[in-house]
Scaffold this active site. Sequence first.
Site, short mmCIF file in Angstrom:
data_model
loop_
_atom_site.label_atom_id
_atom_site.label_comp_id
_atom_site.label_asym_id
_atom_site.label_seq_id
_atom_site.Cartn_x
_atom_site.Cartn_y
_atom_site.Cartn_z
N SER A 45 0.83 -1.21 0.00
CA SER A 45 0.00 0.00 0.00
C SER A 45 0.87 1.26 0.00
CB SER A 45 -0.97 0.01 1.18
OG SER A 45 -0.29 0.16 2.41
N ASN A 46 2.05 1.18 0.58
CA ASN A 46 2.95 2.34 0.54
C ASN A 46 3.54 2.53 -0.86
OD1 ASN A 46 3.34 3.72 3.27
ND2 ASN A 46 3.39 1.56 3.82
N ASN A 139 13.30 4.17 5.21
CA ASN A 139 12.41 3.12 5.69
C ASN A 139 11.20 3.75 6.34
OD1 ASN A 139 11.66 0.38 6.48
ND2 ASN A 139 12.28 0.93 8.56
N HIS A 141 8.32 2.92 9.22
CA HIS A 141 8.11 2.00 10.36
C HIS A 141 6.85 2.41 11.10
CE1 HIS A 141 9.22 -0.87 13.44
NE2 HIS A 141 8.90 0.04 14.34
N GLU A 206 1.01 6.83 7.14
CA GLU A 206 2.18 6.37 6.37
C GLU A 206 2.07 6.84 4.93
OE1 GLU A 206 3.47 2.27 8.66
OE2 GLU A 206 2.55 2.12 6.68
C1 GRF Z 1 3.84 -0.70 6.98
O1 GRF Z 1 3.02 -0.58 8.11
C2 GRF Z 1 5.25 -0.31 7.29
O2 GRF Z 1 5.35 0.66 8.28
C3 GRF Z 1 5.84 -1.59 7.78
O3 GRF Z 1 5.27 -2.58 6.96
C4 GRF Z 1 3.99 -2.15 6.53
C5 GRF Z 1 3.94 -2.27 5.04
O4 GRF Z 1 2.66 -2.00 4.53
N1 GRF Z 1 7.28 -1.55 7.71
P1 GRF Z 1 2.39 -2.03 2.97
O5 GRF Z 1 2.95 -3.34 2.43
O6 GRF Z 1 3.06 -0.85 2.35
O7 GRF Z 1 0.91 -2.00 2.82
#
Ligand code: GRF
Length: 231
Positions: A45-46, A139, A141, A206
Amino acid sequence: MTSHLASADSIPSLVSPAISHGLIAESSPADSPVKLGILASGSGSNFEAIAQAIKDGKLNAQIQVLIYNNPGIKAVERAESWGVPAVLLNHREYNRREALDTAIVQVLQQYEVEWVVMAGWMRIVTPVLIDAFPDRIINIHPSLLPSFKGAHAVEQALETGVKITGCTVHLVRPEVDSGPILIQAAVPVLPDDTPETLHARIQVQEHRILPQAIAQLAATSTLASRHPSGD
Ligand code: GRF
């Protein structure tokens, strides 16, 4: 999932530095887009948030490649839908972390990546990767670092009983979930939260702060620092 995100978005949050309405596009469109390599292990999702920010003209960047380590993850579908090449480097096929990181560096260099974004990359990285992109790996987090490092940050926040948690974008250093902090966002922990509802609320933030952090880095990234070897 969608309803979690929608309800979470209506709950107050605090972002540092303040970005109350959308992203601040700090880099000039005249600059060449920053070439990103994204590492993901799960949903992606990021990754999607970064791709959308680029499409919306809020981030002057280009995603060169997605590297992933778990076959069949949703991040790959997302990459395909955005026309981004996805390269599987399955950590189970490497006997040492350094060997995996060597392969990662080769792919990143092959795709001419300038900045590396660990967007849900659930592997410990070594100096092999970190030294190949000095101060150019970030990164995301799901906690307010330095609290709750590691793979279970959301669960730990609930178990500890903190009333505010959040997410952090930071530069990557050899020690896990350490390194200079670029942006943080805080969200409340609600009395009836589960790991899923709290994580969904954190992820809304995020998806704001990760593209914003990249935009800030792109803005401060001079030609010299983008091409440190002078090429
Ligand atoms: C996020 O919550 C990030 O902070 C952590 O892993 C998750 C990844 O989410 N490191 P996505 O795969 O981007 O949806």
